[in-house]
Design a protein around this motif. Structure first.
Motif, PDB file in Angstrom:
ATOM      1  N   GLU A  53     -23.679 -30.103   6.350  1.00  0.00           N
ATOM      2  CA  GLU A  53     -23.466 -30.241   7.795  1.00  0.00           C
ATOM      3  C   GLU A  53     -23.947 -31.603   8.294  1.00  0.00           C
ATOM      4  O   GLU A  53     -23.278 -32.247   9.098  1.00  0.00           O
ATOM      5  N   ARG A  79     -18.506 -32.275  21.897  1.00  0.00           N
ATOM      6  CA  ARG A  79     -18.485 -30.852  21.544  1.00  0.00           C
ATOM      7  C   ARG A  79     -17.148 -30.266  21.986  1.00  0.00           C
ATOM      8  O   ARG A  79     -16.665 -30.569  23.076  1.00  0.00           O
ATOM      9  N   GLY A  83     -11.190 -27.254  19.914  1.00  0.00           N
ATOM     10  CA  GLY A  83     -10.568 -28.251  19.067  1.00  0.00           C
ATOM     11  C   GLY A  83      -9.531 -29.113  19.759  1.00  0.00           C
ATOM     12  O   GLY A  83      -8.811 -29.859  19.103  1.00  0.00           O
ATOM     13  N   HIS A  93     -22.604 -27.162  16.573  1.00  0.00           N
ATOM     14  CA  HIS A  93     -22.162 -26.338  15.451  1.00  0.00           C
ATOM     15  C   HIS A  93     -20.941 -25.483  15.798  1.00  0.00           C
ATOM     16  O   HIS A  93     -20.318 -24.914  14.916  1.00  0.00           O
ATOM     17  N   LYS A  94     -20.566 -25.416  17.061  1.00  0.00           N
ATOM     18  CA  LYS A  94     -19.365 -24.681  17.472  1.00  0.00           C
ATOM     19  C   LYS A  94     -18.102 -25.509  17.258  1.00  0.00           C
ATOM     20  O   LYS A  94     -17.003 -25.019  17.428  1.00  0.00           O
ATOM     21  N   GLY A  95     -18.278 -26.802  16.906  1.00  0.00           N
ATOM     22  CA  GLY A  95     -17.152 -27.673  16.632  1.00  0.00           C
ATOM     23  C   GLY A  95     -17.167 -28.909  17.518  1.00  0.00           C
ATOM     24  O   GLY A  95     -17.832 -28.936  18.554  1.00  0.00           O
ATOM     25  N   TRP A  96     -16.450 -29.949  17.070  1.00  0.00           N
ATOM     26  CA  TRP A  96     -16.354 -31.165  17.869  1.00  0.00           C
ATOM     27  C   TRP A  96     -15.050 -31.889  17.548  1.00  0.00           C
ATOM     28  O   TRP A  96     -14.393 -31.606  16.549  1.00  0.00           O
ATOM     29  N   LEU A 117     -11.108 -33.709  13.910  1.00  0.00           N
ATOM     30  CA  LEU A 117     -11.485 -32.397  14.426  1.00  0.00           C
ATOM     31  C   LEU A 117     -12.391 -31.730  13.405  1.00  0.00           C
ATOM     32  O   LEU A 117     -12.110 -31.762  12.206  1.00  0.00           O
ATOM     33  N   GLU A 118     -13.465 -31.169  13.873  1.00  0.00           N
ATOM     34  CA  GLU A 118     -14.358 -30.382  13.010  1.00  0.00           C
ATOM     35  C   GLU A 118     -14.535 -29.022  13.667  1.00  0.00           C
ATOM     36  O   GLU A 118     -15.086 -28.914  14.760  1.00  0.00           O
ATOM     37  N   SER A 119     -14.036 -27.991  12.998  1.00  0.00           N
ATOM     38  CA  SER A 119     -14.165 -26.633  13.524  1.00  0.00           C
ATOM     39  C   SER A 119     -15.569 -26.118  13.277  1.00  0.00           C
ATOM     40  O   SER A 119     -16.220 -26.523  12.315  1.00  0.00           O
ATOM     41  N   GLY A 120     -15.999 -25.211  14.113  1.00  0.00           N
ATOM     42  CA  GLY A 120     -17.300 -24.596  13.926  1.00  0.00           C
ATOM     43  C   GLY A 120     -17.329 -23.761  12.664  1.00  0.00           C
ATOM     44  O   GLY A 120     -16.324 -23.195  12.251  1.00  0.00           O
ATOM     45  N   LYS A 121     -18.497 -23.722  12.042  1.00  0.00           N
ATOM     46  CA  LYS A 121     -18.667 -22.933  10.823  1.00  0.00           C
ATOM     47  C   LYS A 121     -19.663 -21.818  11.096  1.00  0.00           C
ATOM     48  O   LYS A 121     -20.577 -21.967  11.888  1.00  0.00           O
TER      49      LYS A 121
END
Length: 187
Positions: A53, A79, A83, A93-96, A117-121
């Motif tokens: 992360e 944030r 998406g 951590h919910k995505g950005w 785009l980074e999705s939350g994990k």
């Protein structure tokens, strides 16, 4: 009649076995090794999630900075739980998302390119930054405002917490302490 073993039988065809004592000893050693190795392996996997992360976040920051310099205008990383647009969420951590902010309003508008785009994990790792919801890079590669501290925590192991500190010059560094030198807060 006496039974005699034929010495001409190849060694791989002769029957061999373990005694019950040898088998029990081997099983007890295997049980001890298993009970000590599994918890250590679980901790290793969880630390790897945390490291992944952190590395992903830093890679996105570096990408946003280089895109701002390359394009000659602002690039924003914010944030984003959906998406698509910047949003108010409880943590990164919910995505950005990262986008080219051609009109310099710090919001993603129609026609502005979504760069990453980074999705939350759902791996238990939290990323908090206080009130800072956006990172803006100027065409110079600088990030105006105050230094940003992004704290990465595993709620089960707060002692593993790390912080990514973003300076005004746009550079990042990793820290195991808060900016004031105290411990990182995972609460």
């Amino acid at each position: 009649m006496e039974w005699e073993m034929d010495m001409d039988i190849p060694s791989f065809l002769r029957q061999r076995g373990l005694t019950l004592l040898e088998l029990m000893s081997t099983m007890s050693i295997a049980a001890v090794l298993t009970t000590t190795a599994i918890p250590a392996f679980t901790g290793l996997v969880q630390r790897n999630h945390l490291t992944t992360e952190i590395n992903t976040f830093i890679a996105h920051l570096h990408h946003a900075r280089s895109e701002a310099v390359k394009r000659g205008h602002r690039v924003v990383m914010c944030r984003s739980p959906d998406g698509v647009n910047c949003g108010i969420t409880e943590g990164w951590h919910k995505g950005w998302i990262t986008f080219a902010d051609t009109n310099a309003n710090r919001e993603r508008d129609a026609g502005e390119s979504l760069l990453r785009l980074e999705s939350g994990k759902d791996n238990g790792i939290t990323i908090t930054s206080g009130r800072r919801r956006k990172v803006v890079y100027q065409a110079t590669g600088f990030s105006p405002g105050t230094n940003g501290t992004y704290t990465f925590c595993d709620p089960d192991h707060p002692e593993w917490a790390k912080a990514v500190i973003l300076s005004n010059s746009g550079r990042t560094r990793l820290s195991e302490t808060a900016p004031d030198g105290g411990p990182l807060n995972c609460g």
